[in-house]
Design a protein around this motif. Structure first.
Motif, PDB file in Angstrom:
ATOM      1  N   ILE A  55       0.847  -1.145  -0.139  1.00 29.32           N
ATOM      2  CA  ILE A  55       0.074  -0.079  -0.034  1.00 29.32           C
ATOM      3  C   ILE A  55       0.845   1.276   0.040  1.00 29.32           C
ATOM      4  O   ILE A  55       1.808   1.199   0.755  1.00 29.32           O
ATOM      5  N   PHE A  56       0.653   2.019  -0.714  1.00 28.86           N
ATOM      6  CA  PHE A  56       1.154   3.269  -1.126  1.00 28.86           C
ATOM      7  C   PHE A  56       0.493   4.495  -0.556  1.00 28.86           C
ATOM      8  O   PHE A  56      -0.635   4.659  -1.110  1.00 28.86           O
ATOM      9  N   ILE A  57       0.805   5.358   0.331  1.00 30.13           N
ATOM     10  CA  ILE A  57      -0.175   6.481   0.897  1.00 30.13           C
ATOM     11  C   ILE A  57       0.040   7.638   0.048  1.00 30.13           C
ATOM     12  O   ILE A  57      -0.932   8.189  -0.036  1.00 30.13           O
ATOM     13  N   SER A  58       1.168   7.886  -0.717  1.00 29.51           N
ATOM     14  CA  SER A  58       1.333   9.281  -1.424  1.00 29.51           C
ATOM     15  C   SER A  58       2.269   9.005  -2.716  1.00 29.51           C
ATOM     16  O   SER A  58       2.905   8.082  -2.760  1.00 29.51           O
ATOM     17  N   GLN A  59       2.180  10.100  -3.595  1.00 28.64           N
ATOM     18  CA  GLN A  59       3.319  10.025  -4.774  1.00 28.64           C
ATOM     19  C   GLN A  59       4.726  10.008  -3.909  1.00 28.64           C
ATOM     20  O   GLN A  59       5.555   9.415  -4.529  1.00 28.64           O
ATOM     21  N   ASP A  60       4.905  10.873  -2.950  1.00 28.75           N
ATOM     22  CA  ASP A  60       6.147  10.938  -2.365  1.00 28.75           C
ATOM     23  C   ASP A  60       6.724   9.530  -1.844  1.00 28.75           C
ATOM     24  O   ASP A  60       7.782   9.266  -1.893  1.00 28.75           O
ATOM     25  N   ALA A  61       5.711   9.039  -1.312  1.00 25.62           N
ATOM     26  CA  ALA A  61       6.235   7.378  -0.895  1.00 25.62           C
ATOM     27  C   ALA A  61       6.684   6.462  -1.878  1.00 25.62           C
ATOM     28  O   ALA A  61       7.677   5.846  -1.940  1.00 25.62           O
ATOM     29  N   VAL A  62       5.934   6.796  -2.942  1.00 26.21           N
ATOM     30  CA  VAL A  62       6.549   5.889  -4.253  1.00 26.21           C
ATOM     31  C   VAL A  62       7.918   6.359  -4.660  1.00 26.21           C
ATOM     32  O   VAL A  62       8.868   5.733  -5.095  1.00 26.21           O
ATOM     33  N   THR A  63       7.950   7.684  -4.901  1.00 32.13           N
ATOM     34  CA  THR A  63       9.359   8.448  -5.171  1.00 32.13           C
ATOM     35  C   THR A  63      10.451   8.026  -4.289  1.00 32.13           C
ATOM     36  O   THR A  63      11.497   7.617  -4.666  1.00 32.13           O
ATOM     37  N   ALA A  64      10.240   8.125  -3.119  1.00 32.66           N
ATOM     38  CA  ALA A  64      11.329   7.683  -2.091  1.00 32.66           C
ATOM     39  C   ALA A  64      11.589   6.385  -2.095  1.00 32.66           C
ATOM     40  O   ALA A  64      12.814   5.964  -2.005  1.00 32.66           O
TER      41      ALA A  64
END
Length: 611
Positions: A55-64
């Protein structure tokens, strides 16, 4: 068109600003938060390999997470809170993520595929200090949850008071906010004047949760809630909110203009003055203007009436009576003016007292709210830190499976490290943690066989077999012999010459040569040399197969036979032969412990604790 301020972090909001400017708005990008990536250790990234759901909370989580280049199970089921996050997952990992209709934590938890998750391994990729709603719900549904924190948000460098002064100077009318952290960054250390200015602005937020959080700072009428954090959703919210604000025309208090006073009788002027003086004011400013205006009008009317009467009456007695009457009216007007002033002072004092009471009530409500919030947070922490025995047992069994079934010692160490970090947050688990650290020490001492390196070394020897030089046959020097059957030129020696001729004739059929060293090695034919090469290659290939099938005895036998062949049939003084013999000798000394015995001490401790 209004001036819209976009407070999203650096790199976001440019598309929204461009869309607003195309529609005639004035848009300004002003990030109030910055995103700082974190670096989890390998043990924290290991659950991504065995995850059933990610589960990804935000775009920032995917990028990081993408920047860490982790090993991830792409066959797992992926989830994203919003459409933009799902698009980021597709761009990063090439996997389509499930997206809820309601783009928030509650909408995600309402998905059908997340209802029955008992016993499933779920990885939650999130930022630091985020909402615990998803984690708490999945743990209550008995899922094995691993929270992977890959970034954190924080206010950008600068003072919020300077921001507000700058926004006032450029006439900002609307502010876009997409997180509670942005609300905290804006509403901190503000003066009452700056706070009052903010309360006149329009706010466009990405969710109901942010709207409820923002209501603690300003009136809900100024808050417009979008259908999500996407650029299209925010633009629709801004355009609709602006249309509503334009349709509602502000009401202004109409100024009451007094009608032209007609000179009438003295009674009518006194009545008008009395009526004006008895009007109840609504506020401080209306009291002073209305009272003064009424007195002035009454005075003018009375003076006009007196003058008219003075002109009409010719007698001096009537003029004196009129002056006396005017004096009496003026005294009455002064009394009424004093009464108005006293009422004004009383109203001011009442207003001041009301403000004090309101301020005290606000402080009291704030303290009560803070107490309720602290108690709620304490209950949430107690619920979050409740230890699930099934999760502990599952992690222990996973470590045993990796050790005995997969022979994956590093994987077993990673699972035990995860279990240790989980137990570290709870008291009364010291015995289990001591056993876990003993197991970690035992697993770290296990030296794995370098199968790939040994295989490649054997392959290198196989490639050099054809270049090895065989032992050549070196004949010893012939023994020098004197010529015994030479013919003489003397005629009288004809008999001897005849005998010598016979000996020379017989030597053409049989000739025996004598040599000093009689230890001559046998001569090898080409077929025999080919067979030796094939035999040596066969032993080396057998050693490679035994290495891959983890048969140590066959491996050592094959290497030993290859060493004997090289030493027996090839030149020992050649550099290639010497290097081959050295390599085979080193290979025969390799430690072939394919399945070392390691017993986990923590297994019994976990069983006793679970009982």
């Amino acid at each position: 068109m209004p001036h819209i301020l976009i407070t999203r972090p650096q790199g976001k909001g440019a598309s929204l600003a461009q869309q607003l400017e195309q529609e005639g708005y004035q848009a300004t990008l002003f990030p109030v938060l910055e995103i700082n990536a974190l670096e989890p250790n390998s043990a924290q990234l290991t659950p991504l390999l065995n995850a059933d759901k990610i589960i990804f909370i935000s775009q920032d989580a995917v990028t990081a997470l993408l920047a860490l280049k982790p090993d991830i199970n792409t066959k797992a089921q992926f989830y994203a809170v919003g459409e933009q996050t799902a698009e980021a997952v597709w761009q990063a990992f090439g996997v389509r993520a499930a997206v809820p209709k309601q783009h928030d934590s509650e909408g995600l938890l309402a998905l059908t595929s997340l209802q029955q998750v008992a016993g499933q391994n779920i990885v939650l990729v999130k930022g630091k200090d985020g909402r615990p709603t998803i984690a708490q719900a999945l743990k209550q549904r008995e899922a094995f949850l691993n929270s992977l924190v890959v970034y954190q948000r924080g206010p950008v460098k600068g003072n919020a008071t300077d921001w507000i002064d700058h926004w006032q100077s450029i006439d900002v009318e609307g502010i876009v906010i997409t997180s509670n952290a942005a609300v905290d960054a804006i509403f901190r250390q503000l003066s009452s004047k700056q706070l009052q200015w903010l309360r006149h602005c329009q706010f466009y937020v990405a969710s109901n949760r942010i709207g409820e959080y923002l209501k603690q700072q300003l009136d809900s009428a100024k808050i417009h809630i979008a259908a999500g954090a996407s650029d299209s959703a925010m633009y629709s919210c801004i355009s609709q909110g602006n249309t509503m604000s334009e349709n509602v025309k502000p009401t202004t208090s109409a100024e009451v203009k007094p009608a032209a006073a007609k000179p009438t009788t003295k009674a009518s002027s006194a009545s008008a003055a009395t009526k004006e003086s008895t009007m109840q004011p609504n506020n401080k400013q209306s009291i002073s203007k209305t009272g003064s205006l009424a007195l002035l009008i009454s005075l003018i009317v009375a003076s006009g009436a007196g003058y008219q009467f003075y002109q009409k009456l010719n007698s001096e007695q009537q003029a004196t009576q009129l002056v006396n009457q005017l004096t009496t009216d003026n005294q009455q007007l002064n009394k009424e003016l004093n009464a108005v002033k006293k009422a004004q002072q009383t109203l001011q004092q009442a207003l001041f007292n009301s403000e004090k009471k309101v301020a005290a009530a606000l402080v009291e409500n704030s303290e009560k709210t803070q107490q309720q919030l602290d108690s709620a947070l304490q209950r949430a922490e107690q619920q979050a830190y409740s230890l699930n025995p099934q999760e502990v047992t599952s992690l222990q069994r996973m470590a045993e499976f990796k050790l005995w079934a997969e022979k994956d010692y590093q994987g077993a160490s990673a699972v035990l490290s995860r279990l240790d970090s989980l137990l570290a947050e709870h008291p009364g688990t010291g015995a289990i943690r001591q056993a876990i650290h003993q197991d970690l020490q035992a697993l770290s001492s296990v030296q794995s066989v370098p199968v790939e390196a040994i295989y490649l070394k054997l392959h290198g020897i196989v490639e050099q077999i054809e270049k090895l030089e065989f032992n050549a046959v070196a004949l010893p020097q012939e023994v020098a012999q004197d010529e015994q059957h030479a013919l003489s030129e003397n005629v009288s020696d004809w008999q001897q010459n005849l005998l010598n001729s016979w000996h020379q004739f017989t030597d053409n059929f049989i000739k025996i040569r004598q040599r000093e060293d009689m230890s001559i090695e046998p001569l090898l034919t080409e077929q025999e040399r080919h067979l030796i090469h094939q035999r040596l290659s066969l032993y080396l290939s057998q050693a490679q197969d035994a290495l891959l099938t983890k048969q140590a005895s066959i491996y050592f036998t094959a290497v030993s036979q290859a060493h004997i062949i090289v030493k027996e049939y090839f030149k020992q003084d050649e550099p290639l032969t010497q290097s081959t013999l050295k390599a085979l000798s080193e290979l025969s000394k390799e430690q072939m412990h394919f399945s070392p015995e390691v017993k986990l001490q923590s297994t019994e401790q976990v069983k006793e604790w679970a009982q």
